[in-house]
Design a protein around this motif. Sequence first.
Motif, PDB file in Angstrom:
ATOM      1  N   TRP A  84       5.541   7.325  -1.141  1.00 21.42           N
ATOM      2  CA  TRP A  84       5.475   5.967  -0.601  1.00 21.42           C
ATOM      3  C   TRP A  84       4.275   5.854   0.314  1.00 21.42           C
ATOM      4  O   TRP A  84       4.254   6.435   1.396  1.00 21.42           O
ATOM      5  N   ILE A 117       1.448   3.286   2.322  1.00 19.05           N
ATOM      6  CA  ILE A 117       1.405   1.972   2.961  1.00 19.05           C
ATOM      7  C   ILE A 117      -0.022   1.674   3.376  1.00 19.05           C
ATOM      8  O   ILE A 117      -0.697   2.528   3.959  1.00 19.05           O
ATOM      9  N   HIS A 128       3.475  -2.032   0.806  1.00 22.55           N
ATOM     10  CA  HIS A 128       4.158  -0.831   0.336  1.00 22.55           C
ATOM     11  C   HIS A 128       3.684  -0.532  -1.085  1.00 22.55           C
ATOM     12  O   HIS A 128       3.686  -1.423  -1.945  1.00 22.55           O
ATOM     13  N   ILE A 168       4.850   2.180  -3.742  1.00 23.80           N
ATOM     14  CA  ILE A 168       5.900   3.181  -3.904  1.00 23.80           C
ATOM     15  C   ILE A 168       5.946   3.660  -5.352  1.00 23.80           C
ATOM     16  O   ILE A 168       6.085   2.858  -6.279  1.00 23.80           O
TER      17      ILE A 168
END
Length: 133
Positions: free
Chosen positions: A33, A35, A92, A94
């Motif tokens: 993940w 960011i 995000h 992911i």
Amino acid sequence: MFTLDNKLQEDTFFIKDLKLSKLLLMNNKNYPWLILVPRLDNITEIFHLNQDQYNDLNDEVYLISKISNNFFNADKMNIATLGNVVSQLHIHIISRYKNDNSFPSPVWIDKKVRPYSKEEVENIIKNINLVLA
């Protein structure tokens, strides 16, 4: 002066400053993940960006999504800007797998966070930086 939201500071590891954004790794190895956080003050929505900033952010999302997909060998990429908990604009990115803890549902339903080891974090940061170099 840009300040990273405290929640993002607590939950992530710094990878690199890109042209517009800080690239961060979420400390949850259940889901690879990443960011992106534009280094701009008082920005909470994507439409608060000017056109050049918007274009730079889209370029970064494209690049980091591609890198993440290849690096983590994802089945599916989830890209989102929610901001319900952290209002500071952040994206995000992911990597998802058909056999992960919550697939096909959103990752936010999974409350069981598994933090990375120090060695895992160092390895991910090193390897992503190598690809970005």
